[in-house]
Design a protein around this motif. Sequence first.
Motif, PDB file in Angstrom:
ATOM      1  N   LYS A  38       0.850  -1.187   0.000  1.00 20.39           N
ATOM      2  CA  LYS A  38       0.000   0.000   0.000  1.00 20.39           C
ATOM      3  C   LYS A  38       0.887   1.237   0.000  1.00 20.39           C
ATOM      4  O   LYS A  38       1.939   1.249   0.627  1.00 20.39           O
ATOM      5  CB  LYS A  38      -0.869   0.026   1.259  1.00 20.39           C
ATOM      6  N   PRO A  39       0.452   2.282  -0.664  1.00 20.88           N
ATOM      7  CA  PRO A  39       1.241   3.525  -0.642  1.00 20.88           C
ATOM      8  C   PRO A  39       1.144   4.201   0.720  1.00 20.88           C
ATOM      9  O   PRO A  39       0.192   3.986   1.474  1.00 20.88           O
ATOM     10  CB  PRO A  39       0.596   4.372  -1.732  1.00 20.88           C
ATOM     11  N   ARG A  43      -4.171   3.127   5.157  1.00 19.92           N
ATOM     12  CA  ARG A  43      -4.154   2.407   6.431  1.00 19.92           C
ATOM     13  C   ARG A  43      -3.280   1.163   6.298  1.00 19.92           C
ATOM     14  O   ARG A  43      -3.717   0.126   5.831  1.00 19.92           O
ATOM     15  CB  ARG A  43      -5.566   2.032   6.848  1.00 19.92           C
ATOM     16  N   GLN A  44      -2.034   1.281   6.704  1.00 22.14           N
ATOM     17  CA  GLN A  44      -1.038   0.231   6.506  1.00 22.14           C
ATOM     18  C   GLN A  44      -1.357  -1.060   7.256  1.00 22.14           C
ATOM     19  O   GLN A  44      -1.055  -2.144   6.768  1.00 22.14           O
ATOM     20  CB  GLN A  44       0.350   0.736   6.924  1.00 22.14           C
ATOM     21  N   SER A  45      -1.946  -0.965   8.428  1.00 17.82           N
ATOM     22  CA  SER A  45      -2.123  -2.145   9.268  1.00 17.82           C
ATOM     23  C   SER A  45      -3.464  -2.840   9.083  1.00 17.82           C
ATOM     24  O   SER A  45      -3.757  -3.816   9.760  1.00 17.82           O
ATOM     25  CB  SER A  45      -1.954  -1.758  10.739  1.00 17.82           C
ATOM     26  N   MET A  46      -4.288  -2.371   8.164  1.00 14.72           N
ATOM     27  CA  MET A  46      -5.626  -2.939   7.991  1.00 14.72           C
ATOM     28  C   MET A  46      -5.860  -3.340   6.547  1.00 14.72           C
ATOM     29  O   MET A  46      -5.488  -2.626   5.630  1.00 14.72           O
ATOM     30  CB  MET A  46      -6.688  -1.908   8.395  1.00 14.72           C
ATOM     31  N   GLY A  47      -6.483  -4.490   6.356  1.00 15.81           N
ATOM     32  CA  GLY A  47      -6.843  -4.919   5.018  1.00 15.81           C
ATOM     33  C   GLY A  47      -5.633  -5.259   4.167  1.00 15.81           C
ATOM     34  O   GLY A  47      -4.542  -5.520   4.680  1.00 15.81           O
ATOM     35  N   GLN A  56      -6.490  -3.022  -9.467  1.00 10.64           N
ATOM     36  CA  GLN A  56      -6.294  -3.410  -8.080  1.00 10.64           C
ATOM     37  C   GLN A  56      -7.619  -3.763  -7.417  1.00 10.64           C
ATOM     38  O   GLN A  56      -8.668  -3.236  -7.776  1.00 10.64           O
ATOM     39  CB  GLN A  56      -5.642  -2.268  -7.290  1.00 10.64           C
ATOM     40  N   ILE A  57      -7.531  -4.651  -6.433  1.00 11.93           N
ATOM     41  CA  ILE A  57      -8.650  -4.972  -5.561  1.00 11.93           C
ATOM     42  C   ILE A  57      -8.210  -4.550  -4.171  1.00 11.93           C
ATOM     43  O   ILE A  57      -7.177  -5.019  -3.671  1.00 11.93           O
ATOM     44  CB  ILE A  57      -9.012  -6.476  -5.591  1.00 11.93           C
TER      45      ILE A  57
END
Length: 124
Positions: A38-39, A43-47, A56-57
Amino acid sequence: MSIGIVRLNHVNVTVPTALEAAAKEFYGVLLGLRQIAKPLGSRQSMGAWYELDGAQIHLSLEDGVNNESSDRHICYQVEDIRSAELKFREAGIELIPDSRPVAGQSRFFVRDPGGNLLEITQSI
């Protein structure tokens, strides 16, 4: 006059927080989508984010949503629909038969762990 769309960038699907691990297994392992970084700013820690043929999905977490009651869906085209059916069955995923066949296609539907509907199709 169009707005000038040039390609699909991404589709976002949501799952409840408690089903994050199951959804990552579904999209990353069963579907075999390639997870991408993720850029910064997201939210880096989720999903998770996945990439398929330039689109992209995005897997996001959202509690209190009833995806199971919706017909909105993503359609994935496969090389061998019988093989795809078998893989879903082996993973314990319920196949939803095609109630409205479309000429030139063989297809079925499944729901991901968060209840999102997926159409699986093969041109015939």
